[in-house]
Motif scaffolding. Structure first.
Motif, PDB file in Angstrom:
ATOM      1  N   VAL A  92      46.663  32.720   3.873  1.00  0.00           N
ATOM      2  CA  VAL A  92      46.010  33.996   3.581  1.00  0.00           C
ATOM      3  C   VAL A  92      47.104  35.040   3.625  1.00  0.00           C
ATOM      4  N   SER A  93      47.290  35.747   2.513  1.00  0.00           N
ATOM      5  CA  SER A  93      48.383  36.712   2.400  1.00  0.00           C
ATOM      6  C   SER A  93      47.850  38.114   2.188  1.00  0.00           C
ATOM      7  N   ASP A  94      48.452  39.046   2.910  1.00  0.00           N
ATOM      8  CA  ASP A  94      48.169  40.460   2.704  1.00  0.00           C
ATOM      9  C   ASP A  94      49.433  41.046   2.092  1.00  0.00           C
ATOM     10  N   VAL A  95      49.323  41.530   0.857  1.00  0.00           N
ATOM     11  CA  VAL A  95      50.502  41.958   0.122  1.00  0.00           C
ATOM     12  C   VAL A  95      50.806  43.446   0.258  1.00  0.00           C
ATOM     13  N   CYS A  96      50.107  44.144   1.163  1.00  0.00           N
ATOM     14  CA  CYS A  96      50.435  45.561   1.366  1.00  0.00           C
ATOM     15  C   CYS A  96      51.785  45.660   2.074  1.00  0.00           C
ATOM     16  N   ILE A  97      52.333  46.856   2.199  1.00  0.00           N
ATOM     17  CA  ILE A  97      53.683  47.056   2.729  1.00  0.00           C
ATOM     18  C   ILE A  97      53.885  46.378   4.091  1.00  0.00           C
ATOM     19  N   ASN A  98      52.958  46.528   5.005  1.00  0.00           N
ATOM     20  CA  ASN A  98      53.087  45.898   6.324  1.00  0.00           C
ATOM     21  C   ASN A  98      52.251  44.626   6.428  1.00  0.00           C
ATOM     22  N   GLY A  99      51.951  44.009   5.294  1.00  0.00           N
ATOM     23  CA  GLY A  99      51.099  42.824   5.272  1.00  0.00           C
ATOM     24  C   GLY A  99      51.775  41.616   5.884  1.00  0.00           C
ATOM     25  N   GLU A 100      50.971  40.589   6.118  1.00  0.00           N
ATOM     26  CA  GLU A 100      51.494  39.368   6.700  1.00  0.00           C
ATOM     27  C   GLU A 100      50.867  38.154   6.030  1.00  0.00           C
ATOM     28  N   MET A 101      51.471  37.013   6.275  1.00  0.00           N
ATOM     29  CA  MET A 101      50.955  35.740   5.796  1.00  0.00           C
ATOM     30  C   MET A 101      50.446  34.977   7.004  1.00  0.00           C
ATOM     31  N   LYS A 102      49.196  34.460   6.902  1.00  0.00           N
ATOM     32  CA  LYS A 102      48.593  33.746   8.015  1.00  0.00           C
ATOM     33  C   LYS A 102      48.187  32.343   7.560  1.00  0.00           C
ATOM     34  N   PRO A 103      48.065  31.430   8.528  1.00  0.00           N
ATOM     35  CA  PRO A 103      47.581  30.095   8.149  1.00  0.00           C
ATOM     36  C   PRO A 103      46.135  30.172   7.676  1.00  0.00           C
ATOM     37  N   LEU A 104      45.783  29.264   6.811  1.00  0.00           N
ATOM     38  CA  LEU A 104      44.416  29.203   6.296  1.00  0.00           C
ATOM     39  C   LEU A 104      43.559  28.437   7.303  1.00  0.00           C
ATOM     40  N   LEU A 105      42.993  29.200   8.231  1.00  0.00           N
ATOM     41  CA  LEU A 105      42.124  28.656   9.277  1.00  0.00           C
ATOM     42  C   LEU A 105      40.707  29.140   9.059  1.00  0.00           C
ATOM     43  N   LYS A 106      39.762  28.372   9.571  1.00  0.00           N
ATOM     44  CA  LYS A 106      38.366  28.764   9.455  1.00  0.00           C
ATOM     45  C   LYS A 106      38.139  30.045  10.236  1.00  0.00           C
ATOM     46  N   ARG A 107      37.473  31.020   9.586  1.00  0.00           N
ATOM     47  CA  ARG A 107      37.166  32.300  10.234  1.00  0.00           C
ATOM     48  C   ARG A 107      36.103  32.121  11.277  1.00  0.00           C
ATOM     49  N   TYR A 156      43.622  33.296  -5.133  1.00  0.00           N
ATOM     50  CA  TYR A 156      42.306  33.926  -5.296  1.00  0.00           C
ATOM     51  C   TYR A 156      42.284  35.239  -4.530  1.00  0.00           C
ATOM     52  N   ALA A 157      41.743  36.287  -5.158  1.00  0.00           N
ATOM     53  CA  ALA A 157      41.605  37.594  -4.503  1.00  0.00           C
ATOM     54  C   ALA A 157      40.398  37.553  -3.569  1.00  0.00           C
ATOM     55  N   ILE A 158      40.590  38.030  -2.343  1.00  0.00           N
ATOM     56  CA  ILE A 158      39.489  38.127  -1.396  1.00  0.00           C
ATOM     57  C   ILE A 158      38.630  39.314  -1.801  1.00  0.00           C
ATOM     58  N   GLU A 159      37.316  39.074  -1.873  1.00  0.00           N
ATOM     59  CA  GLU A 159      36.391  40.137  -2.278  1.00  0.00           C
ATOM     60  C   GLU A 159      36.455  41.309  -1.309  1.00  0.00           C
ATOM     61  N   ASN A 160      36.292  42.498  -1.844  1.00  0.00           N
ATOM     62  CA  ASN A 160      36.295  43.750  -1.073  1.00  0.00           C
ATOM     63  C   ASN A 160      37.631  44.026  -0.386  1.00  0.00           C
ATOM     64  N   SER A 161      38.696  43.497  -0.950  1.00  0.00           N
ATOM     65  CA  SER A 161      40.037  43.780  -0.431  1.00  0.00           C
ATOM     66  C   SER A 161      40.972  43.972  -1.619  1.00  0.00           C
ATOM     67  N   GLU A 162      41.794  44.982  -1.534  1.00  0.00           N
ATOM     68  CA  GLU A 162      42.739  45.230  -2.622  1.00  0.00           C
ATOM     69  C   GLU A 162      44.066  44.513  -2.412  1.00  0.00           C
ATOM     70  N   SER A 163      44.300  44.025  -1.185  1.00  0.00           N
ATOM     71  CA  SER A 163      45.621  43.475  -0.915  1.00  0.00           C
ATOM     72  C   SER A 163      45.624  42.060  -0.322  1.00  0.00           C
ATOM     73  N   GLU A 164      44.453  41.473  -0.076  1.00  0.00           N
ATOM     74  CA  GLU A 164      44.418  40.144   0.543  1.00  0.00           C
ATOM     75  C   GLU A 164      44.068  39.055  -0.467  1.00  0.00           C
ATOM     76  N   PHE A 165      44.793  37.941  -0.339  1.00  0.00           N
ATOM     77  CA  PHE A 165      44.627  36.809  -1.240  1.00  0.00           C
ATOM     78  C   PHE A 165      44.616  35.510  -0.450  1.00  0.00           C
ATOM     79  N   VAL A 166      43.902  34.516  -0.976  1.00  0.00           N
ATOM     80  CA  VAL A 166      43.948  33.159  -0.437  1.00  0.00           C
ATOM     81  C   VAL A 166      44.721  32.311  -1.433  1.00  0.00           C
ATOM     82  N   ASN A 167      45.727  31.610  -0.945  1.00  0.00           N
ATOM     83  CA  ASN A 167      46.503  30.688  -1.764  1.00  0.00           C
ATOM     84  C   ASN A 167      46.137  29.267  -1.351  1.00  0.00           C
TER      85      ASN A 167
END
Length: 142
Positions: free
Chosen positions: A127-142, A103-114
Motif C-alpha cells: 500500500v503506497s501513499d504517493v504524497c510528499i511525506n507518503g510511505e509504503m506499507k505491507p499489504l496486510l488485512k485492515r 489500483y487507486a484506493i477509493e476516496n483517496s487522492e494519493s493512496e494506491f494498492v499494488n
C-alpha cells in the motif's frame, strides 16, 4: 498367526513425537496451499484487495510487466523485507516474469494498492501513499 510388537517407553515417546511432527508439518503445508490467491483476472484481484479491507476503483490504474531481479540490490532487499511482513517472499521468484497491478484506493487522492502477480498467482503487494511525506506499507488485512 498373531504378531505382537513391544515398545519401550522411550521408543514409544519418540514414535509419537515423530508422528506429531509429521502431522504438524503436513498441516502447515496444506494451510499454505489454501492461502494461494488467484490473481489471473481483474475481478479476482479486486476481490482479493477487498478481502484485505481496501476499497479500490474497478480497474487498475496501471499494469506493468517486469521481472524479479536475479540479484537483489539494497533497495530490493528492503522491499522484500516489507513483503515478508505481509507473509510473502520474492526470493522464491528471482528471475521470474511478474506483473504489478496498481489500483487507486477509493476516496483517496494519493493512496494506491499494488498487487504483484506471477503466473496468475498473487505473490506480493503493498500500500503506497504517493504524497510528499507518503510511505509504503505491507499489504496486510485492515
Amino acid at each position: 498367526m498373531k504378531l505382537y510388537m513391544t515398545f519401550s517407553k522411550k521408543s514409544l515417546v519418540i514414535a509419537v513425537a515423530v508422528a506429531l511432527i509429521i502431522i504438524a508439518v503436513g498441516g502447515q503445508i496444506a494451510a499454505a496451499r489454501n492461502t494461494v490467491k488467484n490473481g489471473e483476472t481483474n475481478a479476482l484481484r479486486i476481490e482479493f484487495i477487498n478481502s484485505m479491507g481496501y476499497s479500490v476503483n474497478d480497474s487498475a490504474v496501471s499494469a506493468k510487466e517486469t521481472a524479479v531481479p536475479d540479484e537483489f540490490s539494497d533497495v530490493y532487499k528492503k522491499y522484500n523485507e516489507l513483503q515478508r511482513k505481509a507473509g510473502y517472499d520474492l526470493l522464491e521468484y528471482k528471475g521470474k516474469k511478474i506483473t504489478v497491478y496498481t489500483y487507486a484506493i477509493e476516496n483517496s487522492e494519493s493512496e494506491f494498492v499494488n498487487i504483484i502477480v506471477c503466473d496468475g498467482v498473487v505473490i506480493g503487494g503493498d500500500v503506497s501513499d504517493v504524497c510528499i511525506n507518503g510511505e509504503m506499507k505491507p499489504l496486510l488485512k485492515r
